[in-house]
Design a protein around this motif. Structure first.
Motif, PDB file in Angstrom:
ATOM      1  N   LYS A 122       0.817  -1.214   0.000  1.00 58.42           N
ATOM      2  CA  LYS A 122       0.000   0.000   0.000  1.00 58.42           C
ATOM      3  C   LYS A 122       0.857   1.272   0.000  1.00 58.42           C
ATOM      4  O   LYS A 122       0.466   2.285  -0.563  1.00 58.42           O
ATOM      5  CB  LYS A 122      -0.963  -0.012   1.187  1.00 58.42           C
ATOM      6  CG  LYS A 122      -2.048   1.016   1.078  1.00 58.42           C
ATOM      7  CD  LYS A 122      -3.350   0.534   1.665  1.00 58.42           C
ATOM      8  CE  LYS A 122      -4.410   1.591   1.640  1.00 58.42           C
ATOM      9  NZ  LYS A 122      -5.138   1.675   0.409  1.00 58.42           N
ATOM     10  N   SER A 123       2.042   1.203   0.580  1.00 54.38           N
ATOM     11  CA  SER A 123       2.934   2.362   0.634  1.00 54.38           C
ATOM     12  C   SER A 123       3.423   2.793  -0.761  1.00 54.38           C
ATOM     13  O   SER A 123       3.972   3.883  -0.913  1.00 54.38           O
ATOM     14  CB  SER A 123       4.136   2.069   1.539  1.00 54.38           C
ATOM     15  OG  SER A 123       4.912   1.013   0.988  1.00 54.38           O
ATOM     16  N   GLN A 124       3.234   1.951  -1.762  1.00 56.85           N
ATOM     17  CA  GLN A 124       3.654   2.284  -3.133  1.00 56.85           C
ATOM     18  C   GLN A 124       2.665   3.227  -3.817  1.00 56.85           C
ATOM     19  O   GLN A 124       2.990   3.811  -4.845  1.00 56.85           O
ATOM     20  CB  GLN A 124       3.798   1.004  -3.959  1.00 56.85           C
ATOM     21  CG  GLN A 124       4.885   0.089  -3.442  1.00 56.85           C
ATOM     22  CD  GLN A 124       4.804  -1.315  -4.017  1.00 56.85           C
ATOM     23  OE1 GLN A 124       3.845  -1.702  -4.670  1.00 56.85           O
ATOM     24  NE2 GLN A 124       5.860  -2.091  -3.774  1.00 56.85           N
ATOM     25  N   LEU A 125       1.497   3.387  -3.253  1.00 56.78           N
ATOM     26  CA  LEU A 125       0.476   4.248  -3.843  1.00 56.78           C
ATOM     27  C   LEU A 125       0.766   5.719  -3.557  1.00 56.78           C
ATOM     28  O   LEU A 125       1.266   6.070  -2.496  1.00 56.78           O
ATOM     29  CB  LEU A 125      -0.908   3.907  -3.286  1.00 56.78           C
ATOM     30  CG  LEU A 125      -1.473   2.544  -3.665  1.00 56.78           C
ATOM     31  CD1 LEU A 125      -2.723   2.233  -2.858  1.00 56.78           C
ATOM     32  CD2 LEU A 125      -1.743   2.456  -5.139  1.00 56.78           C
ATOM     33  N   THR A 126       0.430   6.571  -4.526  1.00 56.09           N
ATOM     34  CA  THR A 126       0.533   8.016  -4.335  1.00 56.09           C
ATOM     35  C   THR A 126      -0.881   8.572  -4.314  1.00 56.09           C
ATOM     36  O   THR A 126      -1.699   8.234  -5.177  1.00 56.09           O
ATOM     37  CB  THR A 126       1.318   8.670  -5.498  1.00 56.09           C
ATOM     38  OG1 THR A 126       2.639   8.120  -5.510  1.00 56.09           O
ATOM     39  CG2 THR A 126       1.392  10.180  -5.322  1.00 56.09           C
ATOM     40  N   TYR A 127      -1.160   9.405  -3.323  1.00 53.90           N
ATOM     41  CA  TYR A 127      -2.476  10.038  -3.186  1.00 53.90           C
ATOM     42  C   TYR A 127      -2.332  11.548  -3.314  1.00 53.90           C
ATOM     43  O   TYR A 127      -1.302  12.106  -2.923  1.00 53.90           O
ATOM     44  CB  TYR A 127      -3.093   9.719  -1.824  1.00 53.90           C
ATOM     45  CG  TYR A 127      -3.504   8.280  -1.669  1.00 53.90           C
ATOM     46  CD1 TYR A 127      -4.794   7.869  -2.023  1.00 53.90           C
ATOM     47  CD2 TYR A 127      -2.620   7.331  -1.178  1.00 53.90           C
ATOM     48  CE1 TYR A 127      -5.170   6.544  -1.880  1.00 53.90           C
ATOM     49  CE2 TYR A 127      -2.994   6.005  -1.035  1.00 53.90           C
ATOM     50  CZ  TYR A 127      -4.272   5.619  -1.391  1.00 53.90           C
ATOM     51  OH  TYR A 127      -4.653   4.317  -1.260  1.00 53.90           O
ATOM     52  N   ALA A 128      -3.341  12.191  -3.811  1.00 53.42           N
ATOM     53  CA  ALA A 128      -3.309  13.629  -4.007  1.00 53.42           C
ATOM     54  C   ALA A 128      -3.264  14.401  -2.686  1.00 53.42           C
ATOM     55  O   ALA A 128      -2.572  15.402  -2.568  1.00 53.42           O
ATOM     56  CB  ALA A 128      -4.512  14.091  -4.821  1.00 53.42           C
ATOM     57  N   ASN A 129      -3.971  13.942  -1.702  1.00 52.12           N
ATOM     58  CA  ASN A 129      -4.110  14.717  -0.466  1.00 52.12           C
ATOM     59  C   ASN A 129      -3.478  14.049   0.739  1.00 52.12           C
ATOM     60  O   ASN A 129      -3.987  14.158   1.842  1.00 52.12           O
ATOM     61  CB  ASN A 129      -5.594  14.996  -0.192  1.00 52.12           C
ATOM     62  CG  ASN A 129      -6.213  15.799  -1.313  1.00 52.12           C
ATOM     63  OD1 ASN A 129      -5.585  16.686  -1.853  1.00 52.12           O
ATOM     64  ND2 ASN A 129      -7.437  15.461  -1.672  1.00 52.12           N
TER      65      ASN A 129
END
Length: 146
Positions: A138-145
């Motif tokens: 899950k730490s590989q994901l990039t989120y906008a906020n």
């Protein structure tokens, strides 16, 4: 036959040498290749967007998390195609889920990903630093906020 095997060994060693040292040189020089892929608002959750020239897919998951997934199969380097369930390598039949995880061999590890950053409402992907990985985290994901 023996000469052909030696030629293959030398070619493989040359490729590995070049691959390792060119990556180290890029790291040492701080080389990046941040490519602007578009406005954050243009990418809807639950969709995969191909960037053919840059050789990656931008996968925007249902929760808004993003992965820039390489098109290069981790088996022998063929270009994977996006399918409804994930990705398929047409060369040898490896299949990957929406996170780039292997669901059908012969590939033995997940598809590489590229770092993503969001700045000023725009998405950027660093094509100079592919991330080799065994599995999705899950730490590989990039989120906008976040």
């Amino acid at each position: 036959l023996e000469i052909a095997l030696w030629v293959i060994v030398v070619l493989e060693a040359t490729y590995l040498f070049y691959d390792i040292f060119s990556a180290k040189a890029k790291e040492k020089n701080g080389t990046t290749n941040w490519v602007e892929v578009g406005n954050l608002d243009d990418f809807k959750p639950g969709n995969v967007y191909p960037f053919v020239n840059e050789k990656f897919y931008l996968s925007v998951l249902e929760d808004g998390g993003m992965l820039a997934i390489s098109t290069k199969c981790t088996h022998l380097g063929c270009s994977v195609e996006h399918k409804a369930e994930g990705f398929l390598c047409p060369c040898h039949g490896s299949e990957f889920d929406k996170y780039g995880m292997v669901t059908e061999p012969p590939a033995t590890r997940a598809l590489d990903i590229y770092p993503i950053k969001i700045k000023g409402g725009k998405i950027f992907v660093d094509l100079a630093h592919p991330v080799k990985r065994k599995k999705f985290e899950k730490s590989q994901l990039t989120y906008a906020n976040r």
